[in-house]
Enzyme design. Structure first.
Site, PDB file in Angstrom:
ATOM      1  N   LYS A  11       0.881  -1.085  -0.040  1.00 51.40           N
ATOM      2  CA  LYS A  11       0.022   0.118  -0.033  1.00 51.40           C
ATOM      3  C   LYS A  11       0.898   1.160  -0.083  1.00 51.40           C
ATOM      4  CE  LYS A  11      -4.460   0.835   0.436  1.00 51.40           C
ATOM      5  NZ  LYS A  11      -5.427  -0.056  -0.519  1.00 51.40           N
ATOM      6  N   THR A  56      -3.800  -5.298   0.936  1.00 52.63           N
ATOM      7  CA  THR A  56      -3.170  -3.991   1.108  1.00 52.63           C
ATOM      8  C   THR A  56      -4.104  -2.932   2.019  1.00 52.63           C
ATOM      9  OG1 THR A  56      -4.042  -2.823  -1.228  1.00 52.63           O
ATOM     10  CG2 THR A  56      -1.846  -4.047  -1.429  1.00 52.63           C
ATOM     11  N   PHE A 151      33.649  27.075 -12.287  1.00 54.20           N
ATOM     12  CA  PHE A 151      33.571  25.982 -13.147  1.00 54.20           C
ATOM     13  C   PHE A 151      34.360  26.441 -14.500  1.00 54.20           C
ATOM     14  CE2 PHE A 151      31.397  23.157 -16.143  1.00 54.20           C
ATOM     15  CZ  PHE A 151      32.117  21.906 -15.600  1.00 54.20           C
ATOM     16  N   ARG A 168      30.139  32.045 -10.262  1.00 55.04           N
ATOM     17  CA  ARG A 168      28.798  31.937 -10.813  1.00 55.04           C
ATOM     18  C   ARG A 168      27.796  31.354  -9.469  1.00 55.04           C
ATOM     19  NH1 ARG A 168      28.459  25.422 -12.981  1.00 55.04           N
ATOM     20  NH2 ARG A 168      29.465  24.454 -11.108  1.00 55.04           N
ATOM     21  N   GLN A 217      30.246  18.322  -8.290  1.00 54.02           N
ATOM     22  CA  GLN A 217      30.486  17.120  -7.890  1.00 54.02           C
ATOM     23  C   GLN A 217      31.449  17.449  -6.618  1.00 54.02           C
ATOM     24  OE1 GLN A 217      30.725  17.853 -11.233  1.00 54.02           O
ATOM     25  NE2 GLN A 217      30.544  16.075 -12.488  1.00 54.02           N
ATOM     26  N   ASN A 243      21.543  20.489 -11.043  1.00 54.14           N
ATOM     27  CA  ASN A 243      22.218  21.778 -11.138  1.00 54.14           C
ATOM     28  C   ASN A 243      21.189  22.697 -11.498  1.00 54.14           C
ATOM     29  OD1 ASN A 243      23.789  23.807 -11.448  1.00 54.14           O
ATOM     30  ND2 ASN A 243      25.457  22.754 -12.513  1.00 54.14           N
ATOM     31  N   HIS A 245      20.378  25.849 -12.989  1.00 53.61           N
ATOM     32  CA  HIS A 245      21.042  26.632 -13.646  1.00 53.61           C
ATOM     33  C   HIS A 245      20.355  28.075 -13.464  1.00 53.61           C
ATOM     34  CE1 HIS A 245      23.319  23.380 -15.474  1.00 53.61           C
ATOM     35  NE2 HIS A 245      22.116  22.996 -15.816  1.00 53.61           N
TER      36      HIS A 245
END
Lengths: 297, 297, 297, 297
Positions: A11, A56, A151, A168, A217, A243, A245
């Protein structure tokens, strides 16, 4: 003739709310519970015999009865009690998997509450052959750093156009699942799951905000490591970090600069999005959290 | 020959995030903006001439430019500036309607934030013929009282089976829109919209938690009244309150009592649900908030 | 002292499925019903007296009873019967508004069905003082033309960067509401609402695919006109058409042309999006469909 | 020191639409693509070096370039080409997992289409060490039988209250994933994935509507078996079938019978719901579809 492989049934989406009102100050617990049982179900699939099929609907009833009679000390403890119940009370059930989502409320007044935050705390307990496996977690925790994220230096091929950046916005919506070392009924009852959860959440947030990041990461690894280093009972953590953005709006057609810095304006986009996923393990621990648990696609 | 009636067009779901970073402590503003323009658009509809059609892409660009150049003092002020811009700069535009949703973030650290709460602050500004109409509001604010709610003495007919109750859980997800008395550019610039919003939100919460309720209608009236009585500039408020039913689980088949009181267990249901809606007016004020604004069905 | 303005209350999201099985071939009707009542509710709001409050639970019961006892000839007829019932049977109810969504199923076999399409048929009937107002409609009907759509010659300002195009993809998700001329119980019972709905849907699709378009506004007007010209009982139609943008992917950085024509590749985006809305009227008809009904923001 | 376990990263939710217009009759393909890469990413996680990190933005670009240059013969073939590309072109990438969702459109006219059905076709191709693993599937296919479904003879415990039934509505929303026997580039190019998909979908529907059912487990096994028996290349199938409960409305308080039969009226409920999941294998085949792929909770 086709053959039956792994199977389970149960369930899902049982919504249970419990109110403790010992005094003037009430306590509220708000859960969504899912039960999945496995066992001697071949007959049910092959010849339509339901002799081993506990309905259930009964699982739903059991959730309400247990919430009423035993209370809900924590999502983990509640899931563990339910999981053990189904295996130990039904001879044909060999394994139970109980998943709990806890919805957060903040106190407004003695008996008044407001839903807070967007994240959901999760717990998933499997019980089989007298052994528990406990996963704790959360989902929907959205965080953002306005700086301290770079990055660059990434691999390139013929289809690479992305510009490098040394400053960023970094934003993600955290899904985390962490596995506790093996448990029995006694250690489950003795543990302070709520305190551990609060610590894990706090460590995740602190690592996100405190990590100077060269990639999502790297931030992911820092977040998982912070929890593993703080909570000795955590064997591994799986993180799934989309991510989210935020691109600098290009206002150059209008002769307007819009660079990182005071007053920068960003397009927040929903799709497509980067998706960073990894398991981080305590040294020597086995990887047991299924990859697809946090990344079904 | 069919005839063109009311019409408008624009850009919806423009997501703009602005970061102020004058010092080490950054500020984050996160909006979704919608623009809708009306005016001399008959030719566009009837003969496909676009001479009066400013592209919706331009509206999106304008949102980013204004966010960059003028900042976002409040959703109301930002919407008002945009609305006036389109009407005063485009000869064929007679009316602009700008709707802003603000997504809430809480500070984690100097430049780190976490999405907080589930509610969204809203503002909707119409500008036409040098006149502004400003609606403020919020949506998605979920609140719950564990007691101090009764429901009885109601009308009955042949299809009435509901039991009366003198102690129930009362929960709702508030959508509120309140209209400010007439504004011009100066009063909009002078007002402290953010403080007013905080006050309105606080009054709504206090009235919800503080009202001993005989019906959600009564709670609704108390909530709206609390805002109108506190903020002299509010002419009317529209509330749309779904009744998020929490039913006591019936455990009597198992010989278990589950009455209101300590440890009571509730089924939280999503549908069907009651829906209570009303406008409350300052004495003498005209009702102008469209009923369908908070209740499209 | 604040004053009560327009108010209504009712039950939303009542899900009712009815199976007719006169012979081997079963028929399935699948609805979501919403009821909203208005009337003498001032006491309920001001002093917590529920004497005039028929419970929303009763409305739900009534939906099931009427579906069982009277059947569901069409969403419009079912809504009308319910609306009249509440007003004529409850002395304090002055107006009832019943909204029905019908979910579409396609036949697989005599007693088997598959959910088909993504659109929902809608009906909304208001009853007051012996007078019905009937709105029919649909929502979620997504259509796309791969050509025969241009957009150029539009207005420009300092923030306009959009390129003109003489061949683009045009896609939208249609929300349509059309109002029928005044009805009484007899004309409602006599009309073939299902046939009218099928005609309206077919006319909308044919006009969308058959119109060579210079703007979505022009397509909108053609769509609404096609219905009004075909169905003499339709007084007005409101359309809300989001522009589901499909942008040509820019592959020029890789030396690859990607122009309109065979093999063109598009980015399908969700946000931001253009939103085109208008009412089209039969000559001489009054505009009565609320603008916010199809455009709550 | 925590240790990095399984990890992957990529781009999700890339929406690509391709139009083939060789003649007057255009063809439309509408996909959402997700790419996930694994390989030598330890440095990225541990020390923030991105030398092995191909940007997710590049993956998105590659999707558009491949769609433009190579076309989209089928979701499976397209996913396979992309997966192999990333592994063979990037020395640090060891495994690529490409997931494709195809959105269905029906033809309205030569260059006009309408979104049809609610189901999504899925394909998921993993490539590593010159070996492909291909999963096909679908999600969101909702089906309902009005009869030929019983449920009785089930296990009981102290919390069982469910009544037995010999005639009920059976409805579910099918999620299916089936694994093809091992593939190389040649067999992928040679297979007719679209025909196979159509066959599998047709077999699933026929088995659902044609099985006289004693439980959803039995229906599930029949559905999977029908596909495995028809398509020799399918090694295993995983099905996840929520039980979309339709309960007979209890109208006995009003003296109205509402039993299974002509005119029966049902409550359609969303939650809680039963959830039946199983893998069915061709005899001798290994179970490789991850359980969590169709059941993340």
């Amino acid at each position: 003739m086709p053959v039956l492989g792994q199977n389970q049934y149960g369930k899902a989406a049982t919504r249970v709310v419990r109110v403790a009102r010992a005094g003037a100050t009430h306590q509220l617990t708000d859960l969504t519970v899912q039960v999945a049982l496995s066992g001697q179900l071949t007959e049910a699939h092959l010849v339509g015999s339901n002799a081993a099929v506990l309905p259930t609907d009964t699982m739903k009833n059991t959730v309400y009865v247990f919430a009423r009679e035993r209370g809900i000390a924590s999502p983990e403890a509640f899931a563990a009690e339910l999981a053990r119940h189904f295996v130990t009370s039904q001879p044909t059930v060999e394994r139970a998997l109980v998943t709990v989502e806890e919805h957060r409320w903040e106190r407004l007044a003695d008996h008044s509450f407001v839903r807070s935050g967007q994240e959901t705390r999760t717990a998933r307990v499997a019980y089989r052959a007298d052994r528990f496996e406990v996963l704790s977690g959360l989902t929907g925790l959205t965080v953002l750093n306005t700086t301290d994220s770079e990055f660059h230096g990434f691999a390139r091929d013929a289809y690479t156009t992305l510009a490098e950046t040394t400053d960023r916005v970094l934003a993600t919506e955290v899904t985390a699942v962490w596995r506790h070392t093996a448990q029995d009924a006694e250690t489950i009852a003795a543990a302070d799951w709520n305190a551990d959860y609060a610590t894990a959440r706090e460590r995740l947030l602190a690592a996100f905000s405190g990590t100077y990041s060269y990639s999502l990461q790297q931030t992911l690894f820092a977040m998982a490591s912070a929890v593993i280093e703080t909570l000795p009972g955590v064997a591994e953590m799986r993180l799934s970090l989309p991510n989210k953005h935020h691109f600098l709006a290009d206002l150059s057609p209008f002769g307007i600069a819009n660079e990182t810095g005071d007053g920068a304006v960003y397009l927040a986009t929903e799709q497509p999005f980067g998706l960073i996923e990894a398991t981080v393990l305590r040294e020597g621990a086995e990887q047991r959290i299924p990859v697809e648990l946090t990344s079904p696609a």
